[in-house]
Enzyme design. Sequence first.
Site, PDB file in Angstrom:
ATOM      1  N   GLU B  45      -1.362  -3.690   3.931  1.00 61.34           N
ATOM      2  CA  GLU B  45      -1.772  -3.087   2.663  1.00 61.34           C
ATOM      3  C   GLU B  45      -2.955  -2.188   2.953  1.00 61.34           C
ATOM      4  OE1 GLU B  45      -2.606  -6.253  -0.095  1.00 61.34           O
ATOM      5  OE2 GLU B  45      -0.786  -7.239   0.609  1.00 61.34           O
ATOM      6  N   ASP B  56     -12.163  -6.693  -7.193  1.00 62.47           N
ATOM      7  CA  ASP B  56     -12.596  -6.994  -5.833  1.00 62.47           C
ATOM      8  C   ASP B  56     -13.996  -7.566  -5.764  1.00 62.47           C
ATOM      9  OD1 ASP B  56     -10.413  -6.224  -4.031  1.00 62.47           O
ATOM     10  OD2 ASP B  56     -10.631  -4.286  -5.016  1.00 62.47           O
TER      11      ASP B  56
END
Lengths: 396, 259
Positions: B45, B56
């Site tokens: 990814e 995140d």
Amino acid sequence: MSESFQPDEKGFYGPYGGAYIPEMLIPNIENLRENYIRIMNSESFRKNFKTLLEDYAGRPSPLYYATRLSEQYGCNIWLKREDLNHTGSHKVNNTIGQILLAHEMGKKRIIAETGAGQHGVATATVCALMGLECIVYMGETDIERQAPNVARMKMLGAEVRSAVSGSRTLKDATNEALRDWIANPLDTFYLIGSVVGPHPYPDLVAKMQSVISGEIQWQLRNKTDKSDPDYVVACVGGGSNAAGSFYHFMDNPDVKLIGAEAAGEGLSSGKTAASIALGETGVIHGSMTNLMQTNDGQITEPYSISAGLDYPGIGPLHAWLNHTGRAKYLSVTDQEALDAALLLTRKEGIIPALESAHALAALNQLDLKSGENVVVTISGRGDKDMKTYMDRLQLV
Amino acid sequence: MEKLQTLFKQKKDLLSVYFTAGFPNIDSTLPVLKALEEGGADFVEIGMPYSDPLADGPVIQNSSTVALKNGMSLKVLFEQLKELKKSVKIPMILMGYFNPVLKFGVEAFIEECKEVGISGLIIPDLPYETYIEEYEKLFTENGISNIFLITPQTPDDRIKKLNKASTSFIYMVSSAAVTGARNGGLSPKQVDYFERVNSMELKTPCMVGFGISNHQNYKEVCNYAHGAIVGSAFIKHLENIGDDHNEIVGFIKKLKNGQ
């Protein structure tokens, strides 16, 4: 009037709004979306909200005829005194409403973001009132420049957590609050401070703040026989006091709606927070709206002397009001705001918050005529900004 | 999309690794990819750095900030991917936030993805409903798989909906949290969640991500899913050691084989 200024069932105002959020937040947002209107329409909510606004926050806030300022501008200037609310700004209208929602939904832990600290203080205040845990995210830069509000939050029992990413201001504090919510989906209520974020927040906060324009209508009628002014002027960061000031007038095109956004050091200076003047359509904090961004779609770090307006986006309702031409958004520089703050202080004996000073400065850009009624919302008081005023106005 | 589907049919216990494009250096993309492939990552990814990565934790946030300072952008990334298209065999997925994609133009973006051989996309803040209404046709016509996330809070009926629209795999977020390495093994609650999802017999396999940082975590979640995704732990490695080929190969081998 063809356009509607209420969101559709998915939270869109025209192309703006919606809920662009990661899957982790979907259950929380769905839960809120399914419950907010039902709870807000309930008899008990309405009664508690009204009682707290009146007896605790001190509403209605006065609509004050500013005689000497009116002489200066040659029209009738009315100040909507949100600065006189408990905690010192309009923010408490929303936090009282949302804390009642949180209570009704059984949430025990409250998180919030804050820029100038006004929303943080208003949140910490209602959490103390209800005996709920309170965590406020605040950018490191804002913690430094709004020290009095940080102290107030701490005395009220809130934990102030520093956001250290990006420009360390409101945008970054909002990111941190959303991350906290992702990590604490079950017991936590995110008490958002402006008409921003994913649906239903923009609508929810606008409804809580609509008490401002509701009062303006009857107060003005009592004083002038007309319930609708010629102008309503308010400052816009995320846009909650403006949304609340405009709310009952949005469907009457005879009332000119004026938002004042922060130009910082000037629109072309690179140090600005003018999201309408310089922004383009994009997604920020879960909402499609106008935002300042680079050619590569990265969100631009904003700047304004006023921590409460230091935000690169704007609530989707305002993006739509601007898009349709229903409201007009003017840019006001740091210096213009400082000058307007001093003018109000010396003419009326009212020290406004730096945010509200932007609304006052916008009066200079309007073609005001004798006899016109102009309502300016003084969203907060200037106590928290005294250090900036002393430094920048060279009052020492 | 097909490359991913084939991989999932042929192999179990897959290891996928996330890294942020342009980190630690602007031209790290190719050396990192080659080392990941050699070390044994089954697919990768590639993170498209963003100024405000909501889902995140601090490690990936920091890598994004550095990557943007290094000058990484979608345009630069696609140029890099065009050059290395022939030298990397394992499937590649792009992961990033919606605003840069919107600004690039969703159609133009999908065309570029197809052109450089991207198999799928993970765009956390592009919700399922918007995807279905506005973009599903565009994605599938170009052979790009949209990968949905599920969390312990996602209700069964929603998982079923996402499964129906899934064309490669479902990203099973291990717990309620943002990305980042966590200590300790699986909690009984997590096991319950994995078993609940398993019992639904979804048409596409699941990969577990968020909080997976070592061989033990990887092996453990492979009991409940088709494989695991490692992100922050690898970024941490890049932060400490840099993009040295042998170090990355060693890191991935240890992750996969325990030694």
